[in-house]
Write a protein that holds these residues in place. Structure first.
Motif, PDB file in Angstrom:
ATOM      1  N   UNK A 138       0.843  -1.201   0.000  1.00  0.00           N
ATOM      2  CA  UNK A 138       0.000   0.000   0.000  1.00  0.00           C
ATOM      3  C   UNK A 138       0.880   1.253   0.000  1.00  0.00           C
ATOM      4  N   UNK A 139       1.892   1.279   0.860  1.00  0.00           N
ATOM      5  CA  UNK A 139       2.786   2.429   0.950  1.00  0.00           C
ATOM      6  C   UNK A 139       3.513   2.654  -0.379  1.00  0.00           C
ATOM      7  N   UNK A 140       4.113   1.610  -0.919  1.00  0.00           N
ATOM      8  CA  UNK A 140       4.842   1.730  -2.176  1.00  0.00           C
ATOM      9  C   UNK A 140       3.959   2.161  -3.330  1.00  0.00           C
ATOM     10  N   UNK A 141       2.757   1.638  -3.381  1.00  0.00           N
ATOM     11  CA  UNK A 141       1.813   2.033  -4.424  1.00  0.00           C
ATOM     12  C   UNK A 141       1.462   3.511  -4.294  1.00  0.00           C
ATOM     13  N   UNK A 142       1.231   3.960  -3.074  1.00  0.00           N
ATOM     14  CA  UNK A 142       0.941   5.374  -2.844  1.00  0.00           C
ATOM     15  C   UNK A 142       2.102   6.269  -3.253  1.00  0.00           C
ATOM     16  N   UNK A 191       3.439  19.066  -1.900  1.00  0.00           N
ATOM     17  CA  UNK A 191       2.931  19.630  -0.645  1.00  0.00           C
ATOM     18  C   UNK A 191       1.566  19.016  -0.326  1.00  0.00           C
ATOM     19  N   UNK A 192       0.775  18.765  -1.348  1.00  0.00           N
ATOM     20  CA  UNK A 192      -0.531  18.124  -1.131  1.00  0.00           C
ATOM     21  C   UNK A 192      -0.355  16.666  -0.711  1.00  0.00           C
ATOM     22  N   UNK A 193       0.651  16.000  -1.263  1.00  0.00           N
ATOM     23  CA  UNK A 193       0.942  14.621  -0.863  1.00  0.00           C
ATOM     24  C   UNK A 193       1.334  14.595   0.613  1.00  0.00           C
ATOM     25  N   UNK A 194       2.224  15.521   0.995  1.00  0.00           N
ATOM     26  CA  UNK A 194       2.665  15.567   2.391  1.00  0.00           C
ATOM     27  C   UNK A 194       1.516  15.963   3.311  1.00  0.00           C
ATOM     28  N   UNK A 195       0.694  16.907   2.885  1.00  0.00           N
ATOM     29  CA  UNK A 195      -0.465  17.305   3.685  1.00  0.00           C
ATOM     30  C   UNK A 195      -1.442  16.151   3.867  1.00  0.00           C
ATOM     31  N   UNK A 196      -1.676  15.407   2.795  1.00  0.00           N
ATOM     32  CA  UNK A 196      -2.542  14.225   2.889  1.00  0.00           C
ATOM     33  C   UNK A 196      -1.967  13.188   3.840  1.00  0.00           C
ATOM     34  N   UNK A 197      -0.653  13.000   3.784  1.00  0.00           N
ATOM     35  CA  UNK A 197      -0.003  12.047   4.685  1.00  0.00           C
ATOM     36  C   UNK A 197      -0.147  12.490   6.139  1.00  0.00           C
ATOM     37  N   UNK A 248       6.357  10.414  -5.942  1.00  0.00           N
ATOM     38  CA  UNK A 248       7.527  10.618  -5.090  1.00  0.00           C
ATOM     39  C   UNK A 248       8.683   9.695  -5.437  1.00  0.00           C
ATOM     40  N   UNK A 249       8.485   8.752  -6.333  1.00  0.00           N
ATOM     41  CA  UNK A 249       9.585   7.914  -6.798  1.00  0.00           C
ATOM     42  C   UNK A 249      10.268   8.540  -8.007  1.00  0.00           C
ATOM     43  N   UNK A 250       9.755   9.679  -8.469  1.00  0.00           N
ATOM     44  CA  UNK A 250      10.329  10.403  -9.604  1.00  0.00           C
ATOM     45  C   UNK A 250      11.193  11.529  -9.070  1.00  0.00           C
ATOM     46  N   UNK A 251      12.532  11.397  -9.156  1.00  0.00           N
ATOM     47  CA  UNK A 251      13.400  12.425  -8.581  1.00  0.00           C
ATOM     48  C   UNK A 251      13.194  13.801  -9.199  1.00  0.00           C
ATOM     49  N   UNK A 252      12.812  13.876 -10.476  1.00  0.00           N
ATOM     50  CA  UNK A 252      12.585  15.178 -11.108  1.00  0.00           C
ATOM     51  C   UNK A 252      11.417  15.899 -10.429  1.00  0.00           C
ATOM     52  N   UNK A 253      10.373  15.170 -10.102  1.00  0.00           N
ATOM     53  CA  UNK A 253       9.212  15.770  -9.432  1.00  0.00           C
ATOM     54  C   UNK A 253       9.609  16.278  -8.047  1.00  0.00           C
ATOM     55  N   UNK A 254      10.385  15.490  -7.339  1.00  0.00           N
ATOM     56  CA  UNK A 254      10.824  15.872  -6.001  1.00  0.00           C
ATOM     57  C   UNK A 254      11.752  17.081  -6.068  1.00  0.00           C
ATOM     58  N   UNK A 255      12.716  17.056  -6.987  1.00  0.00           N
ATOM     59  CA  UNK A 255      13.646  18.185  -7.113  1.00  0.00           C
ATOM     60  C   UNK A 255      12.928  19.456  -7.541  1.00  0.00           C
ATOM     61  N   UNK A 256      11.904  19.331  -8.375  1.00  0.00           N
ATOM     62  CA  UNK A 256      11.128  20.514  -8.768  1.00  0.00           C
ATOM     63  C   UNK A 256      10.346  21.079  -7.585  1.00  0.00           C
TER      64      UNK A 256
END
Length: 147
Positions: free
Chosen positions: A13-17, A44-50, A23-31
């Motif tokens: 479940x965690x890995x799928x999320x 920020x929405x992912x972190x807020x949801x978490x 969050x497994x895409x480094x370009x998205x994280x670096x952006x």
């Protein structure tokens, strides 16, 4: 066996999320970190949801006397800020910012067949070995002299 199946299901479940959230895409994280450039606020929405799910989960868990698959809750006892905690946090943040992978996103990314997650995982493991060796050397230096 129930603990193993439960841990596996939670990991799936965690890995799928993590994968769905990007969050497994480094370009998205670096952006996300590039506020002055190609900033992508979606994480920020992912972190807020978490945080929201965690807050609700804690409310439900703390009314229980013990975890479902254990005898007692395992809570940290240390609460002081020391140089190891602050230094480790700084190195963690620098590594995350340079690679675009935090360990939570790195583990599912290892299964995507890319080289970058393997390099990052190797660097994390090497850092763990260096840190453990440094701690052992410091502990030996602080050991009281034998009489």
């Amino acid at each position: 066996m129930t603990k193993i199946i439960s841990a596996f299901a939670i990991g799936v479940v965690f890995g799928t999320g993590i994968l769905i959230a990007g969050m497994a895409d480094p370009a998205k994280v670096l952006n996300f970190f590039d506020i002055a450039g190609t900033w992508d606020p979606s994480l920020a929405f992912v972190m807020g949801g978490a945080l929201l799910v965690t807050a609700i989960g804690y409310r439900l868990v703390w009314v229980q006397k013990a975890p479902l698959l254990g005898t007692a809750f395992q809570l940290p006892t240390a609460s002081d800020l020391d140089t190891r905690l602050i230094g480790g946090s700084a190195v963690f943040g620098i590594g995350w910012g340079l690679s675009g992978f935090c360990p939570g996103g790195l583990v599912p990314a290892l299964g995507l067949g890319m080289v970058e997650p393997l390099v990052t995982a190797s660097a994390i493991l090497a850092g763990m070995v260096v840190a453990k060796s440094a701690k052992s050397a410091l502990d030996r230096g602080r050991a009281p002299a034998a009489t």
